[in-house]
Design an enzyme around this catalytic site. Structure first.
Site, short mmCIF file in Angstrom:
data_model
loop_
_atom_site.label_atom_id
_atom_site.label_comp_id
_atom_site.label_asym_id
_atom_site.label_seq_id
_atom_site.Cartn_x
_atom_site.Cartn_y
_atom_site.Cartn_z
N SER A 224 -8.26 -2.79 -13.69
CA SER A 224 -8.34 -4.11 -14.31
C SER A 224 -7.47 -4.19 -15.56
CB SER A 224 -9.79 -4.45 -14.65
OG SER A 224 -10.33 -3.48 -15.54
N ASN B 36 -8.21 3.74 -17.04
CA ASN B 36 -7.62 2.41 -17.24
C ASN B 36 -6.45 2.39 -18.22
OD1 ASN B 36 -9.77 1.80 -15.59
ND2 ASN B 36 -10.43 0.03 -16.78
N ASN C 186 -17.47 -4.50 -18.00
CA ASN C 186 -16.90 -3.18 -18.14
C ASN C 186 -17.13 -2.68 -19.57
OD1 ASN C 186 -15.84 -2.63 -15.59
ND2 ASN C 186 -13.96 -3.75 -16.02
N ASN D 125 -13.74 4.57 -16.78
CA ASN D 125 -12.80 3.59 -17.30
C ASN D 125 -11.95 4.16 -18.43
OD1 ASN D 125 -13.59 1.55 -15.54
ND2 ASN D 125 -15.13 0.74 -16.92
N GLU E 34 -9.62 -5.21 -22.08
CA GLU E 34 -10.96 -4.84 -22.55
C GLU E 34 -10.95 -3.50 -23.28
OE1 GLU E 34 -14.00 -6.91 -19.47
OE2 GLU E 34 -12.75 -5.36 -18.57
N ARG F 45 -8.44 -10.38 -6.63
CA ARG F 45 -7.93 -11.66 -6.15
C ARG F 45 -6.42 -11.54 -5.96
NH1 ARG F 45 -10.15 -16.05 -10.23
NH2 ARG F 45 -9.83 -14.36 -11.74
N GLY G 199 -18.97 -17.05 -15.14
CA GLY G 199 -17.78 -16.23 -14.97
C GLY G 199 -17.35 -16.22 -13.51
N ALA G 200 -16.34 -17.01 -13.18
CA ALA G 200 -15.92 -17.16 -11.78
C ALA G 200 -14.68 -16.34 -11.48
CB ALA G 200 -15.67 -18.64 -11.47
N LYS H 226 -20.12 5.00 -16.23
CA LYS H 226 -18.99 4.16 -15.84
C LYS H 226 -17.94 4.11 -16.96
CE LYS H 226 -17.62 -0.22 -13.88
NZ LYS H 226 -17.99 -1.57 -13.43
#
Length: 314
Positions: A268, A204, A114, A200, A280, A142, A20-21, A196
């Site tokens: 995200s 989110n 997540n 979220n 997600e 990014r 996973g990059a 967490k």
């Protein structure tokens, strides 16, 4: 950055492979010492025809920007000693299954996702393997192609999901700690994942529906109309899932404290929606809704947020 040669505690060649990059994968690769980390590519890399490495600009939380080059794991290379999985939650099960041929059966696998549900699915699919989960408050994004920024300094907790993972916990924490990031061993990782998940679930979906940064939800009528009901539902489901569940008032306090601390950040889920990517939600409010149905708890607010996000998503 981590110093070369610091990576101790792993058996085999000491190499850490990252599956996973995306932002989180590139964050860890940016801090781990050169020569100790490799990316697992989406498809088998040919040394003759493909790029042998991923190169990007990395902006650490402190210090100057630098160019990072991380090699791809070749089919002919020695098997890594640790696998970090930093894929999106919905991609995790298939991604792990597709790459198990790259690692030995006793190689620890650490899941950085997540929400909740995909970690347990991996552990249930391969109960004999050492599967661990990580809960992190490190923030990365990014802002442009080829550029990764460590946007928020946090901490990471790692704990076992399968029985065999327990004996690997100390060495995994040591190996990840060579990054210079703060890493803790956590036997009760389920509770950490829930803590967490609360954040979220409370931030989110609202930011994605309202298309706003985290802090702006706090004064929006849509958030204010639903937040108390949401926290009540989360508290009831959490109580059925783990010991020492938090009361709804504490859940709201934690959500709003995080929203204020990250007021100008984009979640995200909001980012995924803006980029037309699958969110997600099934592993955040959707997970709470599913667990609520299984436990006999009414969860209309979590279900409503899940449905709204799915209507907005591709």
């Amino acid at each position: 950055m981590a110093e070369a040669g610091k990576n101790q505690g792993l058996s085999g060649n000491g190499r850490i492979a990252i599956l996973g990059a995306g932002s989180m994968g590139q964050l860890w690769a940016g801090y781990l010492a050169t020569g100790t980390v490799t990316f697992i590519p989406r498809h088998e890399v040919s040394p003759e025809t493909d790029q042998p490495a991923l190169t990007y600009t990395f902006q650490p939380f402190e210090g100057p920007e630098e160019v990072v080059t991380v090699p791809y794991l070749l089919a002919t290379a020695a098997r890594p000693s640790l696998l970090m999985v930093t894929t999106k939650a919905g991609d995790t099960l298939d991604a792990v299954e597709s790459n198990l041929h790259c690692i030995s059966p006793d190689t620890p696998i650490v899941l950085f996702q997540n929400g909740m549900g995909c970690q347990q699915a991996v552990a249930e699919r391969w109960p004999q393997r050492p599967i661990l989960a990580a809960s992190t408050t490190e923030g990365a994004n990014r802002p442009a192609p080829g550029c990764t920024v460590h946007a928020g300094k946090g901490e990471t907790w790692v704990g076992p999901l399968t029985t065999s993972a327990t004996t690997h916990l100390a060495q995994v924490v040591t190996a990840l700690g060579t990054s210079g990031l703060t890493v803790h061993a956590e036997q009760d990782i389920q509770r950490r994942l829930w803590e967490k998940l609360i954040i979220n679930a409370g931030i989110n979906a609202f930011t994605a529906i309202l298309d706003c940064p985290n802090g702006d939800i706090l004064t929006d009528p849509f958030y204010l109309e639903h937040i108390d009901e949401l926290c009540d539902e989360i508290a009831k489901v959490m109580k059925g899932d783990i010991e020492k569940a938090l009361p709804s008032v504490t859940i709201r306090e934690r959500i709003e404290m995080t929203a204020r601390k990250t007021a100008r950040n984009t979640s995200s889920m909001r980012s995924d929606r803006r980029l037309g990517r699958r969110t997600e939600i099934d592993f955040i409010n959707g997970y709470i809704a599913r667990r609520g149905h299984e436990l006999g708890v009414d969860v209309p607010t979590n279900q409503m947020l899940t449905n709204r996000i799915k209507q907005l998503s591709p």
